[in-house]
Scaffold this motif. Structure first.
Motif, short mmCIF file in Angstrom:
data_model
loop_
_atom_site.label_atom_id
_atom_site.label_comp_id
_atom_site.label_asym_id
_atom_site.label_seq_id
_atom_site.Cartn_x
_atom_site.Cartn_y
_atom_site.Cartn_z
N GLY A 112 0.81 -1.21 0.00
CA GLY A 112 0.00 0.00 0.00
C GLY A 112 0.85 1.26 0.00
N PHE A 113 1.90 1.25 0.82
CA PHE A 113 2.81 2.39 0.83
C PHE A 113 3.55 2.51 -0.50
CE2 PHE A 113 2.72 2.17 5.60
CZ PHE A 113 2.21 3.44 5.79
N SER A 114 3.96 1.38 -1.06
CA SER A 114 4.62 1.37 -2.35
C SER A 114 3.71 1.99 -3.41
CB SER A 114 4.99 -0.07 -2.73
OG SER A 114 5.56 -0.12 -4.01
N ALA A 115 2.45 1.57 -3.44
CA ALA A 115 1.49 2.12 -4.40
C ALA A 115 1.32 3.62 -4.20
CB ALA A 115 0.14 1.40 -4.27
N GLY A 116 1.26 4.04 -2.96
CA GLY A 116 1.13 5.46 -2.67
C GLY A 116 2.29 6.27 -3.20
N PHE A 117 3.49 5.74 -3.02
CA PHE A 117 4.67 6.45 -3.53
C PHE A 117 4.70 6.44 -5.05
CE2 PHE A 117 6.31 6.22 0.82
CZ PHE A 117 6.85 7.49 0.94
N PHE A 118 4.26 5.35 -5.68
CA PHE A 118 4.18 5.34 -7.14
C PHE A 118 3.19 6.41 -7.63
CE2 PHE A 118 5.36 0.56 -7.25
CZ PHE A 118 6.70 0.87 -7.27
N LEU A 119 2.04 6.50 -6.97
CA LEU A 119 1.03 7.47 -7.35
C LEU A 119 1.55 8.90 -7.22
CD1 LEU A 119 -1.88 8.36 -8.02
CD2 LEU A 119 -2.43 8.03 -5.62
#
Length: 135
Positions: free
Chosen positions: A75-82
């Protein structure tokens, strides 16, 4: 089980960014060719490329959640990608399409977000192998 909204969000956002990357790429190749310099076209293409890679990464993160990787890290990874897409690609699009040059220093922050997102994905993968070996 993960809430359906949390599973759907990265898929929808990732697919949206991949779709708009294709659209932006076509716009850059056909609509901008005679309007901006060759260097600006390269910068625009860089924005498109990174947007596409990280749009796909958002979808990938969702798929990996089904393999037992830490959903929190994913979830954090996705947030940073976004955030990386918005800052990195967004600032490059702004630089090419407008006369707003103060956004230039934002681009490296987007790149840093991409790196953090990938590092979190790396950690999630490393933790998976450790946890499976213990089980």
């Amino acid at each position: 089980m993960q809430a359906p909204g949390l599973i759907r969000f990265p898929i929808i956002v990732g697919a949206f960014f991949a779709l708009t990357a294709v659209m932006a790429g076509a716009f850059g190749a056909h609509g901008l060719r005679n309007l901006v310099s060759e260097r600006s076209l390269e910068v625009f293409q860089t924005a498109v490329t990174y947007q596409m890679y990280h749009g796909i990464a958002l979808v990938l993160v969702t798929l990996l959640s089904g393999l037992g990787l830490s959903r929190r890290l994913l979830g954090f990874s996705a947030g940073f990608f976004l955030v990386g897409i918005l800052l990195f690609s967004g600032s490059l699009y702004t630089l090419v399409l407008t006369d707003i040059h103060w956004v230039g220093p934002i681009t490296p922050l987007g790149g840093l977000c991409f790196m953090i997102g990938w590092a979190l994905l790396l950690v999630a993968g490393a933790c998976l192998s450790v946890n499976r070996n213990r089980g």
